[in-house]
Enzyme design. Structure first.
Site, PDB file in Angstrom:
ATOM      1  N   ARG A   1      -6.312  18.809  -7.692  1.00 25.37           N
ATOM      2  CA  ARG A   1      -5.817  18.491  -6.348  1.00 25.37           C
ATOM      3  C   ARG A   1      -6.216  19.626  -5.410  1.00 25.37           C
ATOM      4  O   ARG A   1      -6.126  20.801  -5.757  1.00 25.37           O
ATOM      5  CB  ARG A   1      -4.292  18.321  -6.340  1.00 25.37           C
ATOM      6  CG  ARG A   1      -3.795  17.024  -6.964  1.00 25.37           C
ATOM      7  CD  ARG A   1      -4.219  15.806  -6.151  1.00 25.37           C
ATOM      8  NE  ARG A   1      -3.689  14.544  -6.681  1.00 25.37           N
ATOM      9  CZ  ARG A   1      -4.293  13.773  -7.565  1.00 25.37           C
ATOM     10  NH1 ARG A   1      -5.456  14.160  -8.085  1.00 25.37           N
ATOM     11  NH2 ARG A   1      -3.756  12.623  -7.952  1.00 25.37           N
TER      12      ARG A   1
ATOM     13  N   GLU B   1      -8.226  14.357   2.663  1.00 25.67           N
ATOM     14  CA  GLU B   1      -9.192  13.390   2.155  1.00 25.67           C
ATOM     15  C   GLU B   1      -9.080  12.087   2.925  1.00 25.67           C
ATOM     16  O   GLU B   1      -7.963  11.628   3.197  1.00 25.67           O
ATOM     17  CB  GLU B   1      -8.956  13.141   0.665  1.00 25.67           C
ATOM     18  CG  GLU B   1      -9.159  14.385  -0.196  1.00 25.67           C
ATOM     19  CD  GLU B   1      -8.845  14.157  -1.675  1.00 25.67           C
ATOM     20  OE1 GLU B   1      -8.338  13.055  -2.013  1.00 25.67           O
ATOM     21  OE2 GLU B   1      -9.080  15.068  -2.467  1.00 25.67           O
TER      22      GLU B   1
ATOM     23  N   HIS C   1     -13.703  13.018  -4.500  1.00 29.97           N
ATOM     24  CA  HIS C   1     -12.572  12.651  -5.362  1.00 29.97           C
ATOM     25  C   HIS C   1     -12.940  11.471  -6.266  1.00 29.97           C
ATOM     26  O   HIS C   1     -12.247  10.451  -6.324  1.00 29.97           O
ATOM     27  CB  HIS C   1     -11.333  12.321  -4.533  1.00 29.97           C
ATOM     28  CG  HIS C   1     -10.050  12.468  -5.306  1.00 29.97           C
ATOM     29  ND1 HIS C   1      -8.867  12.837  -4.736  1.00 29.97           N
ATOM     30  CD2 HIS C   1      -9.765  12.285  -6.631  1.00 29.97           C
ATOM     31  CE1 HIS C   1      -7.907  12.887  -5.650  1.00 29.97           C
ATOM     32  NE2 HIS C   1      -8.438  12.555  -6.821  1.00 29.97           N
TER      33      HIS C   1
END
Length: 306
Positions: free
Chosen positions: A224, A253, A272
């Protein structure tokens, strides 16, 4: 109604229909709100778009929020609990993909894959400044510190060791494994590569200070973004304190075009997707389908968090 809130690829859609049955799951694009279906949702298949308290309050039939992955920091857990909606995740389903991505990012930074790819495409592969070759390196002989020792780290560790790295790790407690347990401060200060494999919680937010890391080290983050102070990370990369970073996750994000990480040549970036492989999706959707079946049958759910 079972709703998948994501932007699935064609292969992802096919996998959903193959596992749940054609038309069983309603697809809503991750950029679109769920307002139009909130009244009918009983199970939400959640990827990354935050599940807010307001949404949960607007969904009277909601009984299950099924995370397709592990981290539940994007779900309003207290609101779900008060609403009577279960929250489940699926530890282990994406571990292989994440471990492989962490290794890929490590190698890409050490061998400067993106830098030389761009030079080669520009016809400058053999004419680039020879000093650029002085900043590449091998995994062998380096100390790689794993922050967290869950499924993905456990898969990654023996691969790194087989390549010749010295593997050390930190976790809540020491394990019976053939790697040294180091406290976090020692691991950061003594590792040539630091790879993050822990969830984001109030306790772990900002836990890694890039300037506490060894000068010339590499940071790899497939966990993360908020585990690391992004401003200090940019400073550490721009100043040369860190050799480089391989990042699949960010504090914000999707990554805005104005983010300074985009301008740093020693940062290798991905959006991601460490977890996102067809194999992971098949494993994940099988767990999600089983939990939806159990929900309907009134049986105990798998991997229940709330």
């Amino acid at each position: 109604m079972i709703v998948l809130h994501a932007r699935p690829s064609p292969g992802f859609r096919e996998a959903v229909d193959a596992i749940f049955g054609p038309g069983v799951v309603v697809h809503v694009d991750e950029a679109a709100p769920l307002d139009d279906v909130a009244d009918e949702i009983t199970a939400l298949l959640h990827v990354l778009t935050p599940v807010t308290a307001d949404f949960i309050a607007s969904a009277p039939k909601l009984k299950l929020i099924q995370k397709l992955g592990v981290g539940v920091n994007t779900i309003a857990l207290d609101a779900a609990r008060e609403h009577g909606a279960a929250v489940c995740n699926m530890p282990g389903t994406n571990s292989q993909a994440v471990a492989e991505m962490a290794l890929s990012l490590t190698m890409a930074v050490l061998r400067r894959t993106c830098f030389f790819d761009a030079r080669t495409r520009a016809g400058e592969g053999w004419t680039a400044d020879p000093s650029e070759l002085d900043s590449v390196g091998e995994v062998a002989g380096r100390t790689v510190g794993l922050v967290g020792f869950g499924h993905s780290a456990q898969l990654l560790a023996p691969v790194l060791a087989a390549l010749g790295a010295r593997v050390v790790y930190t976790a809540r407690s020491a394990r019976e494994v053939p790697y040294e347990f180091w406290p976090l401060d020692r691991l950061l200060a003594g590792s040539d590569v630091v790879s993050l494999h822990i969830p984001l919680t109030d306790e772990t937010r900002g836990i890694v200070d890039p300037f506490a890391m060894k000068k010339g080290a590499v940071l790899v983050n497939t966990a993360r973004g908020e585990l690391v102070d992004q401003g200090r990370l940019v400073e550490a990369l721009a100043s040369g304190h860190l050799r480089g970073a391989g990042l699949d996750v960010f504090a914000e994000e999707p990554l805005p075009r104005s983010n300074p990480l985009l301008g740093l040549p020693n940062a290798v970036l991905a959006p991601h997707i460490a977890w996102l492989t067809p194999e992971t999706l098949a494993r994940s959707l099988s767990v999600a389908q089983e939990n939806c079946r159990r929900l309907g049958a009134g049986e105990a759910l798998l991997h229940r968090v709330v």
